[in-house]
Design an enzyme around this catalytic site. Sequence first.
Site, PDB file in Angstrom:
ATOM      1  CG  HIS A  57      21.900  44.329  25.031  1.00 56.93           C
ATOM      2  ND1 HIS A  57      22.912  43.400  25.926  1.00 56.93           N
ATOM      3  CD2 HIS A  57      20.850  44.097  25.380  1.00 56.93           C
ATOM      4  CE1 HIS A  57      21.896  42.909  26.591  1.00 56.93           C
ATOM      5  NE2 HIS A  57      20.643  43.163  26.282  1.00 56.93           N
ATOM      6  CG  HIS A  59      17.746  45.125  26.531  1.00 54.50           C
ATOM      7  ND1 HIS A  59      17.885  44.007  26.054  1.00 54.50           N
ATOM      8  CD2 HIS A  59      17.036  46.071  25.429  1.00 54.50           C
ATOM      9  CE1 HIS A  59      17.012  43.752  24.814  1.00 54.50           C
ATOM     10  NE2 HIS A  59      16.427  45.020  24.573  1.00 54.50           N
ATOM     11  CG  ASP A  61      18.713  43.755  31.929  1.00 51.20           C
ATOM     12  OD1 ASP A  61      18.214  44.391  30.680  1.00 51.20           O
ATOM     13  OD2 ASP A  61      18.712  42.335  31.904  1.00 51.20           O
ATOM     14  CG  HIS A  62      22.294  44.213  29.896  1.00 49.77           C
ATOM     15  ND1 HIS A  62      23.005  43.267  29.793  1.00 49.77           N
ATOM     16  CD2 HIS A  62      21.098  43.892  29.806  1.00 49.77           C
ATOM     17  CE1 HIS A  62      22.278  41.979  29.810  1.00 49.77           C
ATOM     18  NE2 HIS A  62      20.992  42.404  29.835  1.00 49.77           N
ATOM     19  CG  HIS A 115      19.121  39.912  23.193  1.00 50.28           C
ATOM     20  ND1 HIS A 115      18.133  39.492  24.038  1.00 50.28           N
ATOM     21  CD2 HIS A 115      19.268  40.962  24.210  1.00 50.28           C
ATOM     22  CE1 HIS A 115      17.537  40.201  25.057  1.00 50.28           C
ATOM     23  NE2 HIS A 115      18.470  41.202  25.135  1.00 50.28           N
ATOM     24  CG  ASP A 134      20.793  39.786  27.925  1.00 48.04           C
ATOM     25  OD1 ASP A 134      21.370  39.232  28.761  1.00 48.04           O
ATOM     26  OD2 ASP A 134      20.002  40.616  28.230  1.00 48.04           O
ATOM     27  CG  HIS A 172      19.925  37.724  32.236  1.00 47.41           C
ATOM     28  ND1 HIS A 172      19.277  38.464  33.165  1.00 47.41           N
ATOM     29  CD2 HIS A 172      20.310  38.439  31.311  1.00 47.41           C
ATOM     30  CE1 HIS A 172      18.845  39.772  32.596  1.00 47.41           C
ATOM     31  NE2 HIS A 172      19.386  39.667  31.521  1.00 47.41           N
TER      32      HIS A 172
END
Length: 257
Positions: A57, A59, A61-62, A115, A134, A172
């Site tokens: 996805h 975001h 942090d990905h 999410h 996530d 995570h």
Amino acid sequence: MARLEIALVPALADNYIYLAHEPDSGITAAVDPGSAAAALAGCRERGWRLTHILATHHHGDHVGGNLELKRETGCVVVGARADAARIPGIDVEVGEGETFLLGGSAAMVLETPGHTIGHIAYWLPEAHALFAGDTLFSLGCGRLFEGTPEQMWTSLAKLRDLPAETRLFCAHEYTAANGRFARLVERDNPALLTRLDEVARLGAAGRPTLPSTLGAERAANPFLRADHPAVARAVGLDPGTAPAKVFAELRRRKDVF
Ligand code: ZN
Ligand code: FE
């Protein structure tokens, strides 16, 4: 059957980047490389050359490392067709039920909105591996930033139905905190107590709690158990309540936990 090695690379605050490497073909895929530096260091350490990025996805942090990794290595970026505009550097667009080849390994795409709307997971049946981003965490699940509880419950139920021996590689290290909430929901669930023991042991040794397995999660993760009467009761609902409603209440309580 192609052999696949999967390495965990800790990145940013509590993310894992997974490096999936096939010795026969030489391919190496980084799943959700939020940090280019961490992904490159992980490859270098092992003598692997990055060939693919699999994005679950959009975001940061990905996907934060996508463009730099592409520039440095010329790797191919795979991501959701439905969310292509938000996946930096996307080359190959994939959607629900599609299978593509990662070297000699088949990877199937499962759309798991909740999410985010465009979230996808990658299932590699021969390697017994699920990269769930996530959507599903060990003993927990992702927050609902974009989707509805109904969508997320459907997504989780889809992942829950994969074979029990499937290893869960999520993005995570949230397991210990998730466990503290899960214990409040089902304090008498023996599978949960077993998993909590294991998580405490791994934590004390400074080791990752992942991968888990879908069999273990199915038995212990309250967010996969919204259709169990004990879980409905634990959040103050009738055992006959629709699972998506029970799930919504669980998620609401976890958000303020
Ligand atoms: Zn996210
Ligand atoms: Fe994340």
